[in-house]
Design an enzyme around this catalytic site. Structure first.
Site, PDB file in Angstrom:
ATOM      1  N   GLY A  42      39.692  50.043  43.278  1.00  0.00           N
ATOM      2  CA  GLY A  42      39.449  49.513  44.621  1.00  0.00           C
ATOM      3  C   GLY A  42      40.648  48.835  45.276  1.00  0.00           C
ATOM      4  N   HIS A 268      36.581  29.467  52.455  1.00  0.00           N
ATOM      5  CA  HIS A 268      37.993  29.064  52.530  1.00  0.00           C
ATOM      6  C   HIS A 268      38.192  27.740  53.293  1.00  0.00           C
ATOM      7  CE1 HIS A 268      38.490  32.916  50.865  1.00  0.00           C
ATOM      8  NE2 HIS A 268      38.716  33.617  51.955  1.00  0.00           N
TER       9      HIS A 268
HETATM   10  P1  NDP Z   1      35.993  48.125  47.137  1.00  0.00           P
HETATM   11  O1  NDP Z   1      34.965  48.495  48.167  1.00  0.00           O
HETATM   12  O2  NDP Z   1      37.312  48.775  47.215  1.00  0.00           O
HETATM   13  O3  NDP Z   1      35.289  48.353  45.745  1.00  0.00           O
HETATM   14  C1  NDP Z   1      35.947  48.256  44.494  1.00  0.00           C
HETATM   15  C2  NDP Z   1      35.492  49.393  43.605  1.00  0.00           C
HETATM   16  O4  NDP Z   1      34.101  49.258  43.349  1.00  0.00           O
HETATM   17  C3  NDP Z   1      35.657  50.758  44.260  1.00  0.00           C
HETATM   18  O5  NDP Z   1      36.947  51.295  44.019  1.00  0.00           O
HETATM   19  C4  NDP Z   1      34.561  51.558  43.595  1.00  0.00           C
HETATM   20  O6  NDP Z   1      35.064  52.069  42.361  1.00  0.00           O
HETATM   21  C5  NDP Z   1      33.494  50.542  43.295  1.00  0.00           C
HETATM   22  N1  NDP Z   1      32.437  50.600  44.304  1.00  0.00           N
HETATM   23  C6  NDP Z   1      32.560  50.507  45.647  1.00  0.00           C
HETATM   24  N2  NDP Z   1      31.363  50.577  46.250  1.00  0.00           N
HETATM   25  C7  NDP Z   1      30.452  50.716  45.266  1.00  0.00           C
HETATM   26  C8  NDP Z   1      29.053  50.832  45.245  1.00  0.00           C
HETATM   27  N3  NDP Z   1      28.339  50.804  46.370  1.00  0.00           N
HETATM   28  N4  NDP Z   1      28.439  50.943  44.053  1.00  0.00           N
HETATM   29  C9  NDP Z   1      29.148  50.935  42.930  1.00  0.00           C
HETATM   30  N5  NDP Z   1      30.498  50.826  42.892  1.00  0.00           N
HETATM   31  C10 NDP Z   1      31.137  50.725  44.032  1.00  0.00           C
HETATM   32  O7  NDP Z   1      36.096  46.551  47.145  1.00  0.00           O
HETATM   33  P2  NDP Z   1      37.386  45.630  47.237  1.00  0.00           P
HETATM   34  O8  NDP Z   1      38.355  46.059  46.204  1.00  0.00           O
HETATM   35  O9  NDP Z   1      37.796  45.549  48.641  1.00  0.00           O
HETATM   36  O10 NDP Z   1      36.759  44.201  46.869  1.00  0.00           O
HETATM   37  C11 NDP Z   1      36.250  43.900  45.614  1.00  0.00           C
HETATM   38  C12 NDP Z   1      35.520  42.568  45.658  1.00  0.00           C
HETATM   39  O11 NDP Z   1      36.403  41.573  46.111  1.00  0.00           O
HETATM   40  C13 NDP Z   1      34.351  42.545  46.621  1.00  0.00           C
HETATM   41  O12 NDP Z   1      33.372  41.685  46.114  1.00  0.00           O
HETATM   42  C14 NDP Z   1      34.953  41.962  47.893  1.00  0.00           C
HETATM   43  O13 NDP Z   1      33.991  41.324  48.688  1.00  0.00           O
HETATM   44  C15 NDP Z   1      35.927  40.968  47.297  1.00  0.00           C
HETATM   45  N6  NDP Z   1      37.070  40.670  48.172  1.00  0.00           N
HETATM   46  C16 NDP Z   1      37.882  41.668  48.629  1.00  0.00           C
HETATM   47  C17 NDP Z   1      38.982  41.365  49.403  1.00  0.00           C
HETATM   48  C18 NDP Z   1      39.919  42.429  49.888  1.00  0.00           C
HETATM   49  O14 NDP Z   1      40.905  42.073  50.530  1.00  0.00           O
HETATM   50  N7  NDP Z   1      39.691  43.696  49.613  1.00  0.00           N
HETATM   51  C19 NDP Z   1      39.299  39.968  49.773  1.00  0.00           C
HETATM   52  C20 NDP Z   1      38.407  38.994  49.193  1.00  0.00           C
HETATM   53  C21 NDP Z   1      37.340  39.355  48.430  1.00  0.00           C
HETATM   54  P3  NDP Z   1      34.526  53.413  41.663  1.00  0.00           P
HETATM   55  O15 NDP Z   1      33.880  54.239  42.717  1.00  0.00           O
HETATM   56  O16 NDP Z   1      35.745  54.028  41.090  1.00  0.00           O
HETATM   57  O17 NDP Z   1      33.590  52.908  40.643  1.00  0.00           O
HETATM   58  C1  BG6 Z   2      39.222  37.200  52.539  1.00  0.00           C
HETATM   59  C2  BG6 Z   2      38.385  37.677  53.679  1.00  0.00           C
HETATM   60  O1  BG6 Z   2      38.506  36.317  51.741  1.00  0.00           O
HETATM   61  O2  BG6 Z   2      40.375  36.536  53.048  1.00  0.00           O
HETATM   62  C3  BG6 Z   2      39.174  38.573  54.607  1.00  0.00           C
HETATM   63  O3  BG6 Z   2      37.273  38.398  53.167  1.00  0.00           O
HETATM   64  C4  BG6 Z   2      40.452  37.903  55.048  1.00  0.00           C
HETATM   65  O4  BG6 Z   2      38.401  38.930  55.740  1.00  0.00           O
HETATM   66  C5  BG6 Z   2      41.199  37.366  53.841  1.00  0.00           C
HETATM   67  O5  BG6 Z   2      41.247  38.865  55.717  1.00  0.00           O
HETATM   68  C6  BG6 Z   2      42.388  36.527  54.278  1.00  0.00           C
HETATM   69  O6  BG6 Z   2      43.152  36.193  53.167  1.00  0.00           O
HETATM   70  P1  BG6 Z   2      44.710  35.892  53.328  1.00  0.00           P
HETATM   71  O7  BG6 Z   2      45.115  35.422  51.991  1.00  0.00           O
HETATM   72  O8  BG6 Z   2      45.335  37.190  53.723  1.00  0.00           O
HETATM   73  O9  BG6 Z   2      44.824  34.883  54.401  1.00  0.00           O
END
Ligand code: NDP
Ligand code: BG6
Length: 513
Positions: A42, A268
């Site tokens: 992800g 935050h």
């Molecule tokens: P992703 O949507 O990229 O999901 C991560 C991985 O989880 C995917 O690569 C996929 O892997 C698996 N996945 C996605 N959707 C589903 C589903 N519906 N059911 C089962 N598996 C699924 O998430 P992020 O990497 O963006 O975020 C991960 C966590 O961190 C989340 O809880 C998010 O809220 C939190 N977060 C993210 C931030 C960001 O900047 N991205 C910032 C702060 C918090 P595969 O299909 O290979 O199993």
């Molecule tokens: C994450 C939020 O927790 O923080 C995002 O889900 C936001 O929406 C991000 O963009 C901001 O983080 P930073 O470190 O880039 O300020």
């Protein structure tokens, strides 16, 4: 990590760079740490977690024996994972010379295991692989849940199965969102505690890992010039500002279920507020600090609708480019009333802060990217120099600004005589500009937090009672907004946000900084 105590002599005998180097992990030959990044395919894993782990390795902060496993459903070989990870690794500017060698060494210690999130069998296979790497050493395990929240519990259930057969610790880092209101958050906590004890749960709020947020307590408690002023007696208002100059691009699906209040304010900004406003903790121990934070949160009044303004960005064309509105995103319903901007006034009902407005503002697709804490002080009583400023009397008050990002800085606006024969005053900054003062690059928040989790330092992670207190403040408001489907004020992409935010501040005699 806590800087070493200065036993003798003045702190100026240790340079800032030396402070950093002294805090490296002690290396233990008999134990190993296996770090499993669940959801390794992800966005967050690629963008933040693997680069942070590499940075720790690069800085020689990881234990001598460690292995990193990526886990997700996507099919990938070890070398495909390494290839994916290698694209996002960077080296500290001041140490570039060793970079590619270090990257190669690091990547050799990264592996991948493909599996379902709810399959005990697949986690048993992972366990076998981890054991091969751990050998006869004390086996410590860290799982990072970088996955959508609806599968947290499945993973924890499967991953915790092997913990009892280990001779070391098992810890789980949980990413936000921790539920979407008091009830769902409590249900998540209950679920996690079926398989883990509180001490094994590391709820991450990456803002707590930011350098200037960590520095807040140092600034306040180790400088005599600040702590005596830190109360309603001298402070008029405190502003906590988060703004991004881009929209929800690519994350609309997630965002629409949460909105800016849950995404930024409830975690935050509220965490920063708690650190800012807490009483002096008994010590720097995690529980002492977290006890004080909970006390502040529990002293606060739940948010009232009349003290909140919400907004949503709409499409805007500038210089021939059209920037999309929030509802133009295909993953967002056309009639969505989810706020992408919010401003709120909060109050702390205790002796220190009675009547002081804490104003929060958070928004996406605004004109600038910044995160700041602004502390506006009261007017000097009987100011001798009233009238020496030109027309704007408000300029005569001091303001302390802690710029969390970008371009980290702490500056104090003071009144100063303009050099010359007359008596004219202006405001100038006493400025601690990090880039000018410190040669070292500031570590990413995830580096600090991962290192703390490996070391078992809980100070910067959210305890369950803190989380409950935080949700209690926001849940009634969030329910009211949703039940009444209150329409957000629209603001153009790239603007300063809804004008309602200014009326809200004016109601409390505040002008946004
Ligand atoms: P992703 O949507 O990229 O999901 C991560 C991985 O989880 C995917 O690569 C996929 O892997 C698996 N996945 C996605 N959707 C589903 C589903 N519906 N059911 C089962 N598996 C699924 O998430 P992020 O990497 O963006 O975020 C991960 C966590 O961190 C989340 O809880 C998010 O809220 C939190 N977060 C993210 C931030 C960001 O900047 N991205 C910032 C702060 C918090 P595969 O299909 O290979 O199993
Ligand atoms: C994450 C939020 O927790 O923080 C995002 O889900 C936001 O929406 C991000 O963009 C901001 O983080 P930073 O470190 O880039 O300020």
């Amino acid at each position: 990590t806590t800087p070493p105590k200065v036993e003798n002599g003045s702190p100026s005998e240790i340079t800032p760079d030396e402070f950093e180097d002294l805090s490296l992990l002690s290396k233990n030959d008999d134990s190993t740490v296996s770090i499993t990044v669940v959801g390794a395919s992800g966005d967050l894993a690629k963008k933040k977690i693997f680069p942070a782990l590499f940075a720790l390795y690069y800085e020689d902060c990881l234990p001598k024996h460690f292995t990193i496993f990526g886990y997700a459903r996507s099919k990938m070989t070890d070398s495909e994972l390494r290839n994916m990870v290698s694209k996002t690794l960077t080296c500290r500017i001041d140490k570039r010379e060793n970079c590619s060698k270090k990257m190669e060494e690091f990547l050799k210690r990264c592996f991948y295991h493909s599996g379902q999130y709810d399959s005990e069998e697949h986690f048993i296979d992972l366990d076998k692989k981890l054991k091969q790497h751990e050998g006869s050493r004390v086996s410590n395990r860290l799982f990072y849940l970088s996955i959508p929240p609806n599968i947290f519990l499945d993973v924890v259930k499967c991953a915790s199965k092997s913990a009892s057969s280990l001779n070391g610790w098992t810890r789980v880092i949980v990413e936000k969102p921790f539920g979407r209101d008091s009830e769902s958050s409590a249900a998540l906590t209950r679920g996690l505690k079926q398989y883990l004890v509180e001490d094994q749960i590391f709820r991450i709020d990456h803002y707590l890992g930011k350098e200037l947020v960590e520095n807040l307590s140092v600034l306040r408690f180790s400088n005599l010039v600040f702590e005596p002023l830190w109360s309603r007696q001298y402070i008029r208002n405190v502003q906590l500002i988060f703004s991004e100059d881009f929209g929800t691009e690519g994350r609309g699906g997630y965002f629409d279920g949460y909105g800016i209040i849950r995404d930024i304010m409830q975690n935050h900004l509220l965490q920063i507020l708690a650190l800012f406003a807490m009483e002096t903790p008994i010590s720097l121990e995690a529980e002492d600090i977290r006890n004080e934070k909970v006390k502040v949160l529990r002293s606060m009044k739940p948010l009232q609708l009349e003290d909140v303004v919400i907004g949503q960005y709409k499409s805007h064309t500038k210089g021939g480019t059209t920037y999309p509105g929030y509802t133009d995103d295909n993953t967002v319903p056309k009639d969505s009333v989810t706020p992408t901007f919010a401003a709120a006034a909060l109050f702390i009902n205790n002796a220190r802060w009675d009547g002081v407005p804490f104003l929060m503002k958070a928004g996406k697709a605004l004109h600038t990217k910044r995160a700041e804490i602004r502390v506006q002080f009261r007017h000097v009583p009987g100011n001798l120099y009233k009238g020496s400023f030109g027309t704007d009397l408000d300029r005569a008050t001091n303001e302390l600004v802690i710029r969390v990002q970008p371009d980290e800085a702490i500056y104090l606006k003071i009144n100063n005589k303009i050099p010359g024969l007359g008596m004219r005053l202006d405001r100038s900054n006493l400025n601690l500009h990090y880039a000018a003062r410190y040669s070292k690059e500031i570590p990413d928040a995830y580096e600090r937090l991962l290192l703390d989790a490996i070391e078992g330092e809980r100070r910067l992670f959210i305890r369950s009672d803190e989380l409950d207190a935080a949700w209690s403040l926001f849940t009634p408001l969030l329910k009211e907004l949703e039940e009444k489907r209150i329409a957000p004020e629209l603001y153009p992409y790239g603007s300063r946000g809804p004008v309602g935010a200014h009326y809200l501040a004016a109601k409390y005699n505040v002008r946004w900084g």
